[in-house]
Every structure is written in C-alpha cells, then in structure tokens.
Design a protein around this motif. Structure first.
Motif, mmCIF file in Angstrom:
data_model
loop_
_atom_site.group_PDB
_atom_site.id
_atom_site.type_symbol
_atom_site.label_atom_id
_atom_site.label_comp_id
_atom_site.label_asym_id
_atom_site.label_seq_id
_atom_site.Cartn_x
_atom_site.Cartn_y
_atom_site.Cartn_z
ATOM 1 N N UNK A 176 63.269 87.110 2.409
ATOM 2 C CA UNK A 176 63.551 87.001 0.977
ATOM 3 C C UNK A 176 64.999 86.609 0.711
ATOM 4 N N UNK A 177 65.934 87.305 1.307
ATOM 5 C CA UNK A 177 67.350 87.081 0.999
ATOM 6 C C UNK A 177 67.877 85.789 1.620
ATOM 7 N N UNK A 178 67.155 85.292 2.613
ATOM 8 C CA UNK A 178 67.607 84.074 3.300
ATOM 9 C C UNK A 178 67.082 82.806 2.625
ATOM 10 N N UNK A 179 65.805 82.798 2.275
ATOM 11 C CA UNK A 179 65.178 81.559 1.818
ATOM 12 C C UNK A 179 64.772 81.545 0.343
ATOM 13 N N UNK A 180 65.049 82.631 -0.358
ATOM 14 C CA UNK A 180 64.667 82.709 -1.774
ATOM 15 C C UNK A 180 65.885 82.986 -2.632
ATOM 16 N N UNK A 181 65.833 82.510 -3.866
ATOM 17 C CA UNK A 181 66.918 82.796 -4.793
ATOM 18 C C UNK A 181 66.416 83.735 -5.879
ATOM 19 N N UNK A 182 67.344 84.475 -6.436
ATOM 20 C CA UNK A 182 67.038 85.479 -7.450
ATOM 21 C C UNK A 182 67.019 84.817 -8.826
ATOM 22 N N UNK A 183 65.917 84.942 -9.524
ATOM 23 C CA UNK A 183 65.806 84.371 -10.870
ATOM 24 C C UNK A 183 65.312 85.455 -11.820
ATOM 25 N N UNK A 184 65.347 85.145 -13.083
ATOM 26 C CA UNK A 184 64.859 86.103 -14.074
ATOM 27 C C UNK A 184 63.331 86.120 -14.089
ATOM 28 N N UNK A 185 62.773 87.294 -14.310
ATOM 29 C CA UNK A 185 61.332 87.419 -14.510
ATOM 30 C C UNK A 185 61.021 87.095 -15.963
ATOM 31 N N UNK A 186 60.029 86.233 -16.191
ATOM 32 C CA UNK A 186 59.682 85.907 -17.576
ATOM 33 C C UNK A 186 58.493 86.704 -18.103
ATOM 34 N N UNK A 187 57.840 87.472 -17.201
ATOM 35 C CA UNK A 187 56.636 88.178 -17.604
ATOM 36 C C UNK A 187 56.846 89.165 -18.732
ATOM 37 N N UNK A 188 57.963 89.874 -18.715
ATOM 38 C CA UNK A 188 58.192 90.910 -19.721
ATOM 39 C C UNK A 188 58.463 90.334 -21.108
ATOM 40 N N UNK A 189 58.590 89.006 -21.202
ATOM 41 C CA UNK A 189 58.805 88.372 -22.501
ATOM 42 C C UNK A 189 57.504 87.928 -23.166
ATOM 43 N N UNK A 190 56.389 87.959 -22.412
ATOM 44 C CA UNK A 190 55.152 87.480 -23.037
ATOM 45 C C UNK A 190 53.913 88.312 -22.710
ATOM 46 N N UNK A 191 54.049 89.426 -21.983
ATOM 47 C CA UNK A 191 52.867 90.244 -21.702
ATOM 48 C C UNK A 191 53.273 91.624 -21.210
#
Length: 283
Positions: A176-191
């Motif tokens: 996760x920490x090597x190949x992925x970047x941290x982004x905002x979760x959008x789920x809590x804005x629409x469900x």
C-alpha cells in the motif's frame, strides 16, 4: 468487541427507510453490506416497493449460490438495475463443503446471462467480479480477468481486484505505502450504510460497528446525514486528516494506484464501465 450479530432486514424496516429517503430525494440504493440479498424471502417485493417510491437505481451484490431458474425469471421481471455477481474461489470452497458442485452456480449465472440477452433486457447490467490474492501481480489480475471473460462471455462488465485485509490495524495491501497514493474518500459525501437491524454507519467497511451514527426509527436519516459527526468526518477527509478515525486509517477507499499501469481495476475504471454501459443502452 464481541461478534457482530447477523440477520435479515425485516420488510417493515426496509419500507420505513425507503419512505424517508424517497421523500428526501434519494435516487439509488445498493444491497451489499454483509449478506446475501436473496436470502430475504420478500426481496422482490422490496425491490418493487423501492421502484414505486421513485428509487431509480436498485443494485444488488450476490454470490449467486441461491440462483435457480425461478429466481432468474424473477430477476429479469424485476426492477433491478444492476447485479454484481462475486465468483471468488472462496465462495466455491464454501459451497462445496455443503456437498454441492460449484459448477451448478456457474451454470445458473450463464443461464441468467443467456435469458437476459434473449429478453433484450438492456435496462439491467450484470457485472462479474472476482479477486486475486492481496500480494498478486498485475499479470495475475489480467490473466484472471481473461479467464472470467471466457467463463461468462455474456456478462456486461468485469471487475478484478485484490483481496483486502479487513483488519482495522493493517493496510489493505502489502504494498500500500509503496505503490498507492493517499486520496480523499468520496463515499461519505454521497451515501451511508444501514445494517440489517437498523444501525446507521458512515461506511460499509466499519465491520465492527465502531462508529454507529444512529438507529432507524430513533433518528431521522436526514438528521444523521447532516449531523455534526458526519460533517466533521467530511471536513477531516477534505483536510487529509482521516487517520484520526480508526475505520478510515487503513481503508482501501482512500488509496489509489500511483501509476495507472500497476492495477487497472480501481473505482474510477469501474464507474466508467457502468456509465459507458448505461449510455450505450440509452438508459
């Protein structure tokens, strides 16, 4: 925390939820949280009730182990807009411990797809979804996707992902920490999510129900949606301060591949597939 009880949502609780969300402009529901929707004896009554109340998109996730010819016919007559079918090998192992052959499930899935095509049922999309191991490679993902496409050639779309760690103290993937970047979760804005017994949760991945926002029947859904807890949770996500919440700290929804070429089956690609299908079929 002890074991979370499981059950089947009662019809009356479901209609109470639909009544309230339809009055507040909700347009979609998805049955996907901790269970098999076709275990509910009145599932098709629920689907039509929601549709009659103005819910446009009704989506179900199933492992297809309860599919038979009658249920297939009921699905095709119903107002289901989308059916996500999980075909993980983990399901086959569970099914076969009951003394049955998983090939029976595969046959029923293909029967559903054949009857859907014959009926020209273009207002229903069917997605086949499966996973490689959490440490699997992109080549394994591509290979499995091609295998599943051959196995279910009439499906509308396919999604192959990686198995997740659902341990709240572990990252979802080994890299996760090597190949992925941290982004905002959008789920809590629409469900948000409602359990079988009426607990209101901010996220489907809160398996231990550590952040119960309210209860259907005691709290109005609109008050929970606009509550200070939900608003603060959204503000923390916008500020990239999600680590303050245990259920968010290691959640896979907040990570996306740094390079598109690493793993292609992310949420964005999935959304594009559904949007493309709907546009192509003039929904």
């Amino acid at each position: 925390m002890g074991k979370i009880p499981l059950g089947v949502m009662e019809y009356g609780l479901f209609t109470d939820i639909i009544n309230e969300i339809s009055e507040n402009g909700a347009c979609a529901i998805k049955s996907c949280l901790r269970g098999e929707p076709f275990m509910q004896p009145r599932i098709f009554d629920m689907i039509e009730y929601a549709k009659d109340k103005g819910i446009l998109d009704i989506i179900l996730t199933t492992n297809a182990t309860l599919l038979d010819e009658k249920m297939i016919d009921d699905i095709l007559k119903s107002s289901i807009a989308g059916l996500a079918i999980s075909v993980d090998t983990h399901h086959s192992s569970s099914f076969e411990t009951k003394g049955k052959e998983y090939s029976e499930v595969e046959n029923h899935i293909n029967m559903l797809l054949s009857k859907k095509k014959l009926a020209n049922k273009n207002n229903l999309w069917v997605r086949i979804q499966t996973n490689i191991e959490s440490n699997g490679s992109r080549q394994e993902l591509i290979s499995l996707k091609e295998t599943v496409k051959k196995q279910f050639p009439l499906a509308d779309m396919f999604m192959v992902g990686r198995l997740l760690h659902f341990n709240p103290d572990l990252d979802p993937y080994p890299d996760t920490r090597e190949n992925y970047k941290d982004v905002r979760c959008n789920g809590i804005f629409h469900r948000f999510f409602i359990t079988w017994d009426g607990k209101i949760l901010p996220c489907a991945l809160d398996y231990q129900e550590r952040m119960v926002l309210g209860h259907v029947g005691k709290d109005s859904l609109s008050s929970v949606w606009l509550s200070s807890t939900m608003m603060q949770l959204r503000e923390k996500h916008l500020a990239h301060e999600m680590d303050e919440y245990g259920i968010c700290r290691h959640c896979h929804f907040r990570f996306t591949p740094k390079e598109k070429d690493i793993f292609t089956e992310d949420g964005e690609e999935h959304s594009k597939s559904i949007t493309g299908y709907l546009l192509q079929n003039n929904k």
